[in-house]
Design a protein around this motif. Structure first.
Motif, short mmCIF file in Angstrom:
data_model
loop_
_atom_site.label_atom_id
_atom_site.label_comp_id
_atom_site.label_asym_id
_atom_site.label_seq_id
_atom_site.Cartn_x
_atom_site.Cartn_y
_atom_site.Cartn_z
N ARG A 89 20.12 12.75 21.74
CA ARG A 89 21.17 11.92 22.35
C ARG A 89 21.71 10.92 21.33
O ARG A 89 22.93 10.68 21.26
CB ARG A 89 20.59 11.18 23.57
CG ARG A 89 21.51 10.11 24.15
CD ARG A 89 22.86 10.67 24.56
NE ARG A 89 23.77 9.61 24.98
CZ ARG A 89 25.07 9.76 25.12
NH1 ARG A 89 25.65 10.92 24.87
NH2 ARG A 89 25.84 8.76 25.52
N GLN A 90 20.85 10.38 20.50
CA GLN A 90 21.27 9.41 19.48
C GLN A 90 22.21 10.04 18.46
O GLN A 90 23.12 9.38 17.95
CB GLN A 90 20.05 8.80 18.80
CG GLN A 90 19.28 7.84 19.69
CD GLN A 90 17.88 7.51 19.18
OE1 GLN A 90 17.45 8.03 18.15
NE2 GLN A 90 17.18 6.69 19.92
N LEU A 91 22.01 11.33 18.19
CA LEU A 91 22.92 12.01 17.27
C LEU A 91 24.34 12.03 17.83
O LEU A 91 25.32 11.87 17.10
CB LEU A 91 22.44 13.44 16.98
CG LEU A 91 21.11 13.59 16.25
CD1 LEU A 91 20.82 15.06 15.98
CD2 LEU A 91 21.09 12.79 14.96
N GLU A 92 24.45 12.23 19.14
CA GLU A 92 25.76 12.15 19.79
C GLU A 92 26.35 10.75 19.64
O GLU A 92 27.54 10.59 19.37
CB GLU A 92 25.64 12.48 21.28
CG GLU A 92 25.68 13.94 21.62
CD GLU A 92 25.90 14.15 23.11
OE1 GLU A 92 26.96 13.71 23.62
OE2 GLU A 92 25.03 14.74 23.76
N GLU A 93 25.52 9.75 19.82
CA GLU A 93 25.98 8.37 19.74
C GLU A 93 26.46 8.02 18.34
O GLU A 93 27.27 7.11 18.15
CB GLU A 93 24.87 7.42 20.18
CG GLU A 93 24.53 7.55 21.66
CD GLU A 93 23.27 6.81 22.05
OE1 GLU A 93 22.55 6.31 21.15
OE2 GLU A 93 22.99 6.73 23.26
N MET A 94 25.98 8.77 17.34
CA MET A 94 26.41 8.57 15.96
C MET A 94 27.76 9.24 15.69
O MET A 94 28.32 9.13 14.60
CB MET A 94 25.37 9.15 14.99
CG MET A 94 24.05 8.41 14.97
SD MET A 94 22.77 9.35 14.08
CE MET A 94 23.55 9.59 12.49
N GLY A 95 28.27 9.97 16.67
CA GLY A 95 29.56 10.64 16.52
C GLY A 95 29.48 12.11 16.19
O GLY A 95 30.50 12.76 15.95
N LYS A 96 28.26 12.65 16.18
CA LYS A 96 28.09 14.08 15.92
C LYS A 96 28.48 14.88 17.18
O LYS A 96 28.25 14.43 18.31
CB LYS A 96 26.64 14.41 15.57
CG LYS A 96 26.03 13.54 14.48
CD LYS A 96 26.62 13.82 13.12
CE LYS A 96 25.91 13.01 12.05
NZ LYS A 96 26.52 13.19 10.72
#
Length: 255
Positions: A89-96
């Motif tokens: 989920r954090q990877l999504e939050e990084m814009g990935k």
């Protein structure tokens, strides 16, 4: 180069990431691996028969009795996402752009907040009426020994058809497999996490990517070696929680 540092750098450079997850993704949440010493195969006989399309059609009442026991459905709502789920989920939050291709049916990726999840083998969180298509949630399923559809027809009567769980039963089709193959092949980075890659057709995804998208960098994170390790560019043998913690440290510049 250190494998953790290499993975951190690959993630940092990737814009589009596909993540293929298996049972090892959820064991750290307390859910037994299907094939572990505490898993369904060890505890039950003829699993593939009793969890099949054929048996559901033959005896849906006994099917539900066995299905609920095997999957401990009363407990399913108590399991929570772990560090591995939260990391994705954090990877999504990084814009990935992250697409999760999961073999798991526990729903924990969605609970963690991941927004693009392809549940290849379905989910335990819902069941659908074969007659009218009405979906019912886990709380409803757990309230009834044999869950039946309660949607009311135009005449005021309940549908009353026995529900079918929204999981892919043995002998059933994997409905979103082509979508999963495409998402993996279109990624900059494919990460397989917690999967032994023993179950077809999902285990063909890394092979497909290797032949169709040679530019996609392929990583596997699993506690034990798999028969397909040589298909991947980077192999990490370790637990998911400990691995993502180390990767996160590299990505944030921590020592």
């Amino acid at each position: 180069m250190d494998v953790i540092k290499e993975l951190a750098q690959r993630i940092a450079r990737a814009d589009v990431i596909a993540v293929l997850t298996g049972a090892g993704m959820s064991t750290e949440s307390g859910i037994p691996d299907f094939r572990s010493e505490n898993g369904i195969y060890a505890q039950e006989e003829n699993v593939e028969y009793y969890l099949s399309e054929y048996y559901f059609e033959k005896d849906p009442v006994d099917f539900w009795r066995r299905f609920k026991r095997m999957f401990s459905l009363k407990l399913m709502g108590n399991f929570a996402p772990n560090d591995g789920h939260r990391f994705l989920r954090q990877l999504e939050e990084m814009g990935k752009k992250v697409t999760i291709l999961t073999q798991n049916i526990d729903g924990l990726h969605k609970k963690a907040g991941s927004t693009n999840v392809i549940e290849l083998h379905g989910t335990l969180q819902t069941a659908t009426c074969p007659e009218c298509g009405e979906k019912h949630d886990l709380a409803f399923i757990n309230r009834h020994d044999v869950p039946r559809c309660e949607r009311k027809a135009a005449n005021g009567n309940k549908c009353n058809e026995i529900l079918k769980p929204d999981v892919v039963l043995f002998g059933g089709l994997v409905p979103r497999i082509e979508e999963a193959f495409a998402a993996a092949a279109e990624s900059d980075l494919l990460i397989a996490m917690g999967t032994s890659l023993e179950v077809a057709p999902v285990n063909q995804i890394p092979f497909y990517v290797a032949t169709q998208s040679p530019v996609t960098y392929k990583v596997i994170i699993n506690k034990t070696p798999t028969r397909m390790d040589d298909v991947f560019d980077l192999v990490i043998h370790g637990g998911i929680g400990e691995t993502v913690a180390k990767v996160r440290s590299h990505m944030t510049g921590a020592s």
